[in-house]
Scaffold this motif. Structure first.
Motif, mmCIF file in Angstrom:
data_model
loop_
_atom_site.group_PDB
_atom_site.id
_atom_site.type_symbol
_atom_site.label_atom_id
_atom_site.label_comp_id
_atom_site.label_asym_id
_atom_site.label_seq_id
_atom_site.Cartn_x
_atom_site.Cartn_y
_atom_site.Cartn_z
ATOM 1 N N MET A 151 0.831 -1.172 0.000
ATOM 2 C CA MET A 151 0.000 0.000 0.000
ATOM 3 C C MET A 151 0.884 1.246 0.000
ATOM 4 O O MET A 151 1.803 1.350 0.793
ATOM 5 N N GLU A 152 0.560 2.148 -0.829
ATOM 6 C CA GLU A 152 1.319 3.380 -0.976
ATOM 7 C C GLU A 152 1.322 4.223 0.302
ATOM 8 O O GLU A 152 2.334 4.824 0.657
ATOM 9 N N ILE A 153 0.201 4.253 0.996
ATOM 10 C CA ILE A 153 0.103 5.042 2.227
ATOM 11 C C ILE A 153 1.088 4.544 3.263
ATOM 12 O O ILE A 153 1.727 5.322 3.961
ATOM 13 N N LEU A 154 1.249 3.226 3.365
ATOM 14 C CA LEU A 154 2.163 2.660 4.351
ATOM 15 C C LEU A 154 3.618 2.874 3.980
ATOM 16 O O LEU A 154 4.478 2.962 4.852
ATOM 17 N N ASP A 155 3.933 2.952 2.687
ATOM 18 C CA ASP A 155 5.313 3.151 2.250
ATOM 19 C C ASP A 155 5.814 4.560 2.531
ATOM 20 O O ASP A 155 6.942 4.746 2.957
ATOM 21 N N SER A 156 4.969 5.566 2.278
ATOM 22 C CA SER A 156 5.397 6.957 2.513
ATOM 23 C C SER A 156 4.215 7.779 3.049
ATOM 24 O O SER A 156 3.620 8.567 2.328
ATOM 25 N N PRO A 157 3.885 7.580 4.335
ATOM 26 C CA PRO A 157 2.743 8.303 4.908
ATOM 27 C C PRO A 157 3.073 9.778 5.150
ATOM 28 O O PRO A 157 4.217 10.136 5.416
ATOM 29 N N ALA A 158 2.065 10.619 5.055
ATOM 30 C CA ALA A 158 2.229 12.031 5.383
ATOM 31 C C ALA A 158 2.296 12.207 6.894
ATOM 32 O O ALA A 158 2.974 13.107 7.394
ATOM 33 N N GLU A 159 1.587 11.343 7.634
ATOM 34 C CA GLU A 159 1.551 11.390 9.092
ATOM 35 C C GLU A 159 1.460 9.987 9.647
ATOM 36 O O GLU A 159 0.829 9.126 9.041
ATOM 37 N N GLU A 160 2.061 9.771 10.821
ATOM 38 C CA GLU A 160 1.986 8.480 11.504
ATOM 39 C C GLU A 160 1.898 8.709 13.001
ATOM 40 O O GLU A 160 2.494 9.646 13.517
ATOM 41 N N TRP A 161 1.164 7.847 13.715
ATOM 42 C CA TRP A 161 1.128 7.888 15.166
ATOM 43 C C TRP A 161 0.639 6.543 15.683
ATOM 44 O O TRP A 161 0.140 5.722 14.936
ATOM 45 N N THR A 162 0.806 6.342 16.977
ATOM 46 C CA THR A 162 0.325 5.131 17.623
ATOM 47 C C THR A 162 -0.956 5.487 18.349
ATOM 48 O O THR A 162 -1.024 6.490 19.037
ATOM 49 N N ALA A 163 -1.990 4.656 18.183
ATOM 50 C CA ALA A 163 -3.298 4.927 18.784
ATOM 51 C C ALA A 163 -3.769 3.729 19.593
ATOM 52 O O ALA A 163 -3.408 2.591 19.291
ATOM 53 N N ALA A 164 -4.567 4.006 20.606
ATOM 54 C CA ALA A 164 -5.175 2.944 21.401
ATOM 55 C C ALA A 164 -6.383 2.394 20.642
ATOM 56 O O ALA A 164 -7.153 3.149 20.062
ATOM 57 N N THR A 165 -6.503 1.079 20.617
ATOM 58 C CA THR A 165 -7.658 0.428 19.994
ATOM 59 C C THR A 165 -8.328 -0.468 21.031
ATOM 60 O O THR A 165 -7.852 -0.570 22.160
#
Length: 132
Positions: free
Chosen positions: A1-15
């Motif tokens: 997936m393109e989003i996972l290869d070069s994301p504009a933003e990333e963070w860790t979230a609680a699920t």
């Protein structure tokens, strides 16, 4: 997936099941397990940013993340117990008392506003702020 290869933003979230990594390109967000093996969800960017730590969504006039008062009867009763109230459950009503004063709550609320109405009635009767 393109989003996972070069994301504009990333963070860790609680699920619901723990923590996950969120990657977004500004339009679409992908939620992936921390090990990177499983895609847990794909959602619009606007929904995903609500899970970003340290940030809340836009203020709303109808509750939401900034809700000050209890949002369930269970939460209200726990809050009352922590303030030293005595709670007697009947089959149709819940009797709340403290210092010789009593207030009666319905055990089956009739509409969506009844919980807030009960909170406000308790605050007026006992002169206490019932905020979380």
């Amino acid at each position: 997936m393109e989003i996972l290869d070069s994301p504009a933003e990333e963070w860790t979230a609680a699920t619901r099941t723990g923590e996950a990594s969120v990657a977004t390109d500004g339009r679409v967000a992908v939620v992936v397990s921390l090990d990177g093996e499983t895609v847990l969800a794909v959602m619009p960017h606007s929904r995903a940013v609500r899970t970003r730590p340290g940030q809340q969504g836009a203020p709303r006039g109808r509750g939401g993340a900034g809700r000050r008062h209890p949002t369930s009867m269970r939460e209200l009763l726990e809050l009352l117990r922590s303030h030293g109230f005595t709670i007697d459950r009947g089959t149709r009503h819940i009797r709340v008392s403290r210092g010789g004063e009593t207030y009666t709550l319905p055990s089956t609320p009739s509409d969506h506003r009844s919980l807030l109405n009960c909170v406000k009635g308790l605050e007026r009767t006992f002169g206490v702020a019932l905020e979380r």
